[in-house]
Write a protein that holds these residues in place. Sequence first.
Motif, PDB file in Angstrom:
ATOM      1  N   SER A 123      -3.640  10.286   4.022  1.00 34.10           N
ATOM      2  CA  SER A 123      -4.506   9.233   3.472  1.00 34.10           C
ATOM      3  C   SER A 123      -3.713   8.330   2.549  1.00 34.10           C
ATOM      4  N   HIS A 171      -1.632   5.977   4.632  1.00 26.78           N
ATOM      5  CA  HIS A 171      -2.478   4.961   5.265  1.00 26.78           C
ATOM      6  C   HIS A 171      -2.886   3.907   4.234  1.00 26.78           C
ATOM      7  N   GLU A 172      -3.253   4.337   3.049  1.00 29.31           N
ATOM      8  CA  GLU A 172      -3.662   3.387   2.010  1.00 29.31           C
ATOM      9  C   GLU A 172      -2.504   2.489   1.594  1.00 29.31           C
ATOM     10  N   ALA A 196      -2.408  -0.672  -0.658  1.00 28.49           N
ATOM     11  CA  ALA A 196      -2.717  -0.045  -1.945  1.00 28.49           C
ATOM     12  C   ALA A 196      -1.455   0.052  -2.808  1.00 28.49           C
TER      13      ALA A 196
END
Length: 247
Positions: free
Chosen positions: A110, A113-114, A119
Amino acid sequence: MDRVKYGAHLAAPDARLPMPENVSYVDALAALIASEDLIRKTCQEHMSPKAITSACLFGFGVGNRALAVSSGFRTMVEQQNSLCALPLVRMHLDTLLRLYAGFWAANHQSFCHEVLMGAQINRMKDADGHKMTDKFLVDKLTTRNPWVEDVYKQTSGYIHFSGRHIRSVMRMEDLGSGDILHGQLVIGPKDYDRQQEDFCESIRCVHHLNLILDFALKDWFIRMCRPDGHIPDATEIWGDYEQQPES
């Protein structure tokens, strides 16, 4: 690690080990290029037809940036341009810090992916809920490599315009008593008062960062990029032998 003296009639240092302090400029540059090849090979070995996860892409991005920065650093050293070379050392350390952030994230897939979607890592948290700011990442990495904190502090001053950049235009000589004997203002990208050999310490630093990056990337691709999401314990893969370069 035993310190070995390298002279004109002795073997060059092993590129897979941190360089001795008295390494020559020629040997240091050769070892740096060889360490880049290690990172390139590690990435290429894991570019297989298997399922590509977000973690795989994250690792490839780390490796690619590491190669680009290390190569750019070499170019600036060859041009004796310290004002560009030294900020690249800080960028190189940044790459390493953010790779380790992936290991420390609560869910690394995660996390990757962020990051891929934009991010900011310094706003994300580790598995224990700590925000992964630069200070947090530096402090954690410093527990194993004490020199990291000093490199971070010294090179950060070259990122933002500061007194270091102002002092770089001044060439002063004194009588030893504090009285100015002669002063010059020098404008231009080249360090006319610095020889290429004066860059050996920073070359050693980038080379050492390359070695840690290569080891960490090997570990990342083997343990963190599995499509099933299982993360084997490090001792299952590496045993009790610590292969990461020591400080």
